[in-house]
Write an enzyme that holds these catalytic residues in place. Structure first.
Site, PDB file in Angstrom:
ATOM      1  N   GLU A   1      -4.368   7.534  -4.660  1.00 16.35           N
ATOM      2  CA  GLU A   1      -4.681   6.895  -5.940  1.00 16.35           C
ATOM      3  C   GLU A   1      -6.005   7.439  -6.461  1.00 16.35           C
ATOM      4  O   GLU A   1      -6.915   7.647  -5.654  1.00 16.35           O
ATOM      5  CB  GLU A   1      -4.745   5.375  -5.751  1.00 16.35           C
ATOM      6  CG  GLU A   1      -3.388   4.807  -5.355  1.00 16.35           C
ATOM      7  CD  GLU A   1      -3.408   3.307  -5.058  1.00 16.35           C
ATOM      8  OE1 GLU A   1      -4.447   2.655  -5.267  1.00 16.35           O
ATOM      9  OE2 GLU A   1      -2.377   2.793  -4.598  1.00 16.35           O
TER      10      GLU A   1
ATOM     11  N   HIS B   1      -2.103   0.172  -9.611  1.00 14.41           N
ATOM     12  CA  HIS B   1      -2.653  -0.755  -8.610  1.00 14.41           C
ATOM     13  C   HIS B   1      -3.306  -1.960  -9.292  1.00 14.41           C
ATOM     14  O   HIS B   1      -4.501  -2.215  -9.132  1.00 14.41           O
ATOM     15  CB  HIS B   1      -3.648  -0.030  -7.696  1.00 14.41           C
ATOM     16  CG  HIS B   1      -3.892  -0.759  -6.402  1.00 14.41           C
ATOM     17  ND1 HIS B   1      -4.138  -0.127  -5.211  1.00 14.41           N
ATOM     18  CD2 HIS B   1      -3.923  -2.094  -6.109  1.00 14.41           C
ATOM     19  CE1 HIS B   1      -4.325  -1.020  -4.249  1.00 14.41           C
ATOM     20  NE2 HIS B   1      -4.191  -2.232  -4.781  1.00 14.41           N
TER      21      HIS B   1
ATOM     22  N   ARG C   1       0.859  -1.180   0.000  1.00 18.14           N
ATOM     23  CA  ARG C   1       0.000   0.000   0.000  1.00 18.14           C
ATOM     24  C   ARG C   1       0.897   1.231   0.000  1.00 18.14           C
ATOM     25  O   ARG C   1       1.956   1.251   0.644  1.00 18.14           O
ATOM     26  CB  ARG C   1      -0.875   0.039   1.262  1.00 18.14           C
ATOM     27  CG  ARG C   1      -2.040  -0.936   1.265  1.00 18.14           C
ATOM     28  CD  ARG C   1      -3.107  -0.572   0.223  1.00 18.14           C
ATOM     29  NE  ARG C   1      -4.258  -1.468   0.271  1.00 18.14           N
ATOM     30  CZ  ARG C   1      -4.404  -2.572  -0.462  1.00 18.14           C
ATOM     31  NH1 ARG C   1      -3.479  -2.931  -1.338  1.00 18.14           N
ATOM     32  NH2 ARG C   1      -5.492  -3.309  -0.354  1.00 18.14           N
TER      33      ARG C   1
HETATM   34  N1  LIG Z   1      -0.883  -4.255  -5.208  1.00 17.72           N
HETATM   35  C1  LIG Z   1      -1.966  -4.986  -5.129  1.00 17.72           C
HETATM   36  O1  LIG Z   1      -2.804  -4.986  -6.024  1.00 17.72           O
HETATM   37  C2  LIG Z   1      -2.167  -5.870  -3.964  1.00 17.72           C
HETATM   38  C3  LIG Z   1      -1.709  -5.507  -2.734  1.00 17.72           C
HETATM   39  N2  LIG Z   1      -1.881  -6.329  -1.659  1.00 17.72           N
HETATM   40  C4  LIG Z   1      -1.346  -5.905  -0.368  1.00 17.72           C
HETATM   41  O2  LIG Z   1      -0.487  -6.926   0.126  1.00 17.72           O
HETATM   42  C5  LIG Z   1      -0.725  -7.082   1.500  1.00 17.72           C
HETATM   43  C6  LIG Z   1      -0.240  -8.443   1.955  1.00 17.72           C
HETATM   44  O3  LIG Z   1      -1.087  -9.471   1.504  1.00 17.72           O
HETATM   45  P1  LIG Z   1      -0.862 -10.988   2.002  1.00 17.72           P
HETATM   46  O4  LIG Z   1       0.532 -11.429   1.710  1.00 17.72           O
HETATM   47  O5  LIG Z   1      -1.972 -11.788   1.488  1.00 17.72           O
HETATM   48  O6  LIG Z   1      -1.010 -10.775   3.579  1.00 17.72           O
HETATM   49  P2  LIG Z   1      -0.394 -11.644   4.757  1.00 17.72           P
HETATM   50  O7  LIG Z   1      -1.142 -11.271   5.960  1.00 17.72           O
HETATM   51  O8  LIG Z   1      -0.333 -13.075   4.364  1.00 17.72           O
HETATM   52  O9  LIG Z   1       1.107 -11.116   4.863  1.00 17.72           O
HETATM   53  C7  LIG Z   1       1.495  -9.917   5.463  1.00 17.72           C
HETATM   54  C8  LIG Z   1       2.763 -10.149   6.246  1.00 17.72           C
HETATM   55  O10 LIG Z   1       3.216  -8.898   6.752  1.00 17.72           O
HETATM   56  C9  LIG Z   1       3.659  -9.089   8.085  1.00 17.72           C
HETATM   57  N3  LIG Z   1       3.573  -7.842   8.839  1.00 17.72           N
HETATM   58  C10 LIG Z   1       2.463  -7.186   9.251  1.00 17.72           C
HETATM   59  N4  LIG Z   1       2.796  -6.085   9.940  1.00 17.72           N
HETATM   60  C11 LIG Z   1       4.143  -6.035   9.961  1.00 17.72           C
HETATM   61  C12 LIG Z   1       5.079  -5.127  10.531  1.00 17.72           C
HETATM   62  N5  LIG Z   1       4.687  -4.047  11.215  1.00 17.72           N
HETATM   63  N6  LIG Z   1       6.389  -5.401  10.346  1.00 17.72           N
HETATM   64  C13 LIG Z   1       6.789  -6.490   9.692  1.00 17.72           C
HETATM   65  N7  LIG Z   1       5.946  -7.386   9.136  1.00 17.72           N
HETATM   66  C14 LIG Z   1       4.637  -7.149   9.261  1.00 17.72           C
HETATM   67  C15 LIG Z   1       2.715 -10.155   8.649  1.00 17.72           C
HETATM   68  O11 LIG Z   1       3.293 -10.812   9.739  1.00 17.72           O
HETATM   69  C16 LIG Z   1       2.544 -11.076   7.448  1.00 17.72           C
HETATM   70  O12 LIG Z   1       3.535 -12.076   7.465  1.00 17.72           O
HETATM   71  C17 LIG Z   1      -2.221  -6.819   1.641  1.00 17.72           C
HETATM   72  O13 LIG Z   1      -2.577  -6.450   2.954  1.00 17.72           O
HETATM   73  C18 LIG Z   1      -2.459  -5.715   0.653  1.00 17.72           C
HETATM   74  O14 LIG Z   1      -2.299  -4.461   1.278  1.00 17.72           O
HETATM   75  C19 LIG Z   1      -2.511  -7.519  -1.785  1.00 17.72           C
HETATM   76  C20 LIG Z   1      -2.994  -7.930  -2.993  1.00 17.72           C
HETATM   77  C21 LIG Z   1      -2.896  -7.122  -4.194  1.00 17.72           C
HETATM   78  O1  LIG Z   2      -6.509  -7.277  -2.650  1.00 19.22           O
HETATM   79  C1  LIG Z   2      -5.942  -6.195  -2.404  1.00 19.22           C
HETATM   80  O2  LIG Z   2      -5.631  -5.847  -1.256  1.00 19.22           O
HETATM   81  C2  LIG Z   2      -5.657  -5.280  -3.507  1.00 19.22           C
HETATM   82  O3  LIG Z   2      -4.943  -4.354  -3.350  1.00 19.22           O
HETATM   83  C3  LIG Z   2      -6.257  -5.487  -4.826  1.00 19.22           C
HETATM   84  O4  LIG Z   2      -6.242  -6.765  -5.245  1.00 19.22           O
END
Ligand SMILES: NC(=O)C1=CN([C@@H]2O[C@H](COP(=O)(O)OP(=O)(O)OC[C@H]3O[C@@H](n4cnc5c(N)ncnc54)[C@H](O)[C@@H]3O)[C@@H](O)[C@H]2O)C=CC1
Ligand SMILES: O=C(O)C(=O)CO
Length: 324
Positions: free
Chosen positions: A266, A285, A237
């Site tokens: 955004e 994004h 993000r």
């Molecule tokens: N660019 C895009 O279109 C997309 C962006 N995302 C972003 O990716 C993020 C991660 O998604 P997932 O991997 O599925 O989530 P997840 O929950 O599996 O992984 C997040 C990791 O970050 C770690 N974490 C959280 N706070 C932390 C901190 N303060 N310091 C260090 N590590 C920390 C957690 O322990 C976890 O291992 C989502 O929350 C979303 O914001 C997700 C999908 C698409």
């Molecule tokens: O799933 C999310 O968090 C996104 O940013 C868009 O897929």
């Protein structure tokens, strides 16, 4: 009796049919000023909401006294006032897993595009400058064998590590809330403090959620720790990064390049200094934006919403404390 569902995202015909069989559906096609008015008008009777990309704060939620469940078509839940939803006993669901591999692909696309200057050089070809102007000053830097640094070793972080380790022979270092022994074993990855990672990684990739703890995590102090050869990748993000500090780091050559899918605000404004820099690859994004994955996310959200409205525990419940 069918429940009232408000969609603020269009669904494919089969998903729309599935939803309409079980609920009275109001569709808001676009979240422009008119769409927001329509949404506000529909909220008083809404029992379920489904969509993405809308900041659903207490003010909007107060317009929906009958609300039982919100199904986000995203894994990130930073758009929701989770505490308030929980207090109101409204279930919030998200769409993890189905988008993990696609988002990691996007991360790797940004790694390759920024290191090998794909966009910049493709534009030279389009502008008829191939013969005249392309020389060693346009060479990129290797990806294979370089150190991949992952901040936030969750689902997407792991999928990125897999690509780097098995596909590109990259040593993997990571920083996360806690060490992950299984990940270390699988990808020969090593845990680092945040500062160590910033100093040591060739590619610094953000794959953590936006939370109160991560907002502004990477600022001027952190960019100062990176090396002039470092490439910064953000697929998490925008607000995890102090964008002004990122721009400064790029302008001053504190880092080599950046691949960015997410931004502080955004859509990114055309006047952003980021768009003046050749060493920035910016995408709108689109981390999860493939036909297959967006459909899988929507399906997941519909299943979650229908389960919640039927009084069942949805598969991807973000706030179990809200269960009645
Ligand atoms: N660019 C895009 O279109 C997309 C962006 N995302 C972003 O990716 C993020 C991660 O998604 P997932 O991997 O599925 O989530 P997840 O929950 O599996 O992984 C997040 C990791 O970050 C770690 N974490 C959280 N706070 C932390 C901190 N303060 N310091 C260090 N590590 C920390 C957690 O322990 C976890 O291992 C989502 O929350 C979303 O914001 C997700 C999908 C698409
Ligand atoms: O799933 C999310 O968090 C996104 O940013 C868009 O897929």
């Amino acid at each position: 009796m069918k429940k009232n569902v408000v969609l603020y995202k269009e669904l494919s015909a089969p998903l729309m049919q599935l939803l309409e069989e079980q609920a009275n559906v109001t569709l808001i096609k676009r979240l422009d000023a008119q769409g927001l008015d329509q949404l506000r008008a529909a909220l008083p009777l809404a029992q379920g909401l489904l969509g993405a990309s809308l900041k659903l704060d207490a003010q909007l939620l107060d317009l929906a006294p009958a609300l039982e469940a919100v199904a986000s078509v995203s894994v990130g839940v930073d758009n929701y006032d989770i505490n308030y939803l929980t207090e109101r006993k409204v279930l919030l669901t998200n769409t993890p897993d189905v988008l993990t591999e696609t988002t990691a692909d996007t991360g790797f696309a940004l790694i390759l595009a920024s290191a090998r200057r794909v966009v910049e050089l493709a534009n030279l070809v389009r502008n008829g400058q191939w013969k005249k102007n392309v020389g060693p000053e346009h060479f990129g830097t290797d990806v294979h064998g370089k150190t991949l640094g992952i901040i936030g070793m969750g689902r997407i972080g792991e999928a990125l590590a897999q690509r780097g380790h098995f596909g590109f022979g990259m040593p993997v270092i990571y920083h996360s809330n806690s060490p992950k022994p299984a990940v270390e074993e699988r990808f020969n990855a090593q845990y680092r403090s945040l500062d160590e990672l910033l100093q040591q990684a060739d590619f610094i990739c953000l794959t953590l959620p936006l939370t109160a703890q991560t907002e502004g995590l990477i600022g001027a102090e952190q960019f100062a720790l990176m090396r002039p050869e470092s490439i910064f990748i953000n697929i998490s993000r925008g607000k995890v990064v102090d964008e002004a500090a990122l721009i400064h780091a790029l302008q001053q050559g504190q880092i080599r390049a950046a691949g960015l899918d997410v931004f502080e605000r955004e859509p990114l404004e055309l006047t952003s200094p980021l768009l003046q820099l050749d060493n920035v690859v910016a995408t709108p994004h689109i981390g999860s934006a493939t036909v297959e994955t967006r459909e899988a996310m929507a399906r997941c959200a519909v299943d979650n919403l229908l389960a919640a409205l039927a009084g069942e525990r949805p598969a991807n419940l973000v706030n179990p404390q809200a269960l009645r």
